[in-house]
Design a protein around this motif. Structure first.
Motif, short mmCIF file in Angstrom:
data_model
loop_
_atom_site.label_atom_id
_atom_site.label_comp_id
_atom_site.label_asym_id
_atom_site.label_seq_id
_atom_site.Cartn_x
_atom_site.Cartn_y
_atom_site.Cartn_z
N ASN A 65 0.83 -1.28 -0.21
CA ASN A 65 0.29 0.04 -0.07
C ASN A 65 0.71 1.36 -0.12
OD1 ASN A 65 -2.15 -1.46 0.03
ND2 ASN A 65 -3.02 -1.71 2.07
N TRP A 66 2.05 1.31 0.54
CA TRP A 66 2.38 2.44 1.03
C TRP A 66 3.69 2.44 -0.55
CZ3 TRP A 66 7.58 1.77 0.11
CH2 TRP A 66 8.71 3.37 0.20
N ALA A 69 0.93 3.78 -2.82
CA ALA A 69 0.94 5.50 -3.11
C ALA A 69 1.47 6.11 -3.75
CB ALA A 69 0.35 5.40 -1.54
N SER A 72 1.33 6.30 -6.91
CA SER A 72 0.75 6.86 -7.65
C SER A 72 0.62 8.36 -7.67
CB SER A 72 -0.88 6.40 -7.03
OG SER A 72 -0.76 5.22 -7.96
N SER A 73 1.63 8.84 -7.35
CA SER A 73 1.54 10.10 -6.62
C SER A 73 2.73 10.95 -8.13
CB SER A 73 2.42 10.56 -5.05
OG SER A 73 1.53 9.71 -4.27
#
Length: 73
Positions: A65-66, A69, A72-73
């Motif tokens: 998840n980290w 994310a 995706s940034s």
């Protein structure tokens, strides 16, 4: 693995974290991440100490998840 609770230094897992981060870009799923994290801990410690791969599901999900994310940034 409980090392920090038992008085290990704060940087105890730095080596493992570095090798996990180096391999993370090649993982495509949480399951693949779990396998890789388990492999790394078995490499640094031993299979007997690390236990079964299924015990790494929570850690792998958090790492994935980290990572997802950040990508995706």
């Amino acid at each position: 693995m409980g090392l920090m609770i038992n008085g290990a230094p704060d940087d105890e897992d730095d080596s493992e974290a570095r090798t996990i981060l180096a391999r993370l870009p090649t993982r495509q799923t949480v399951e693949a991440t779990r396998t890789m994290v388990h492999e790394e801990f078995c490499h640094w410690f031993s299979v007997d100490i690390c236990g079964p791969e299924k015990n790494y599901t929570g850690a792998a999900a958090a790492i994935w998840n980290w990572w997802d994310a950040r990508r995706s940034s």
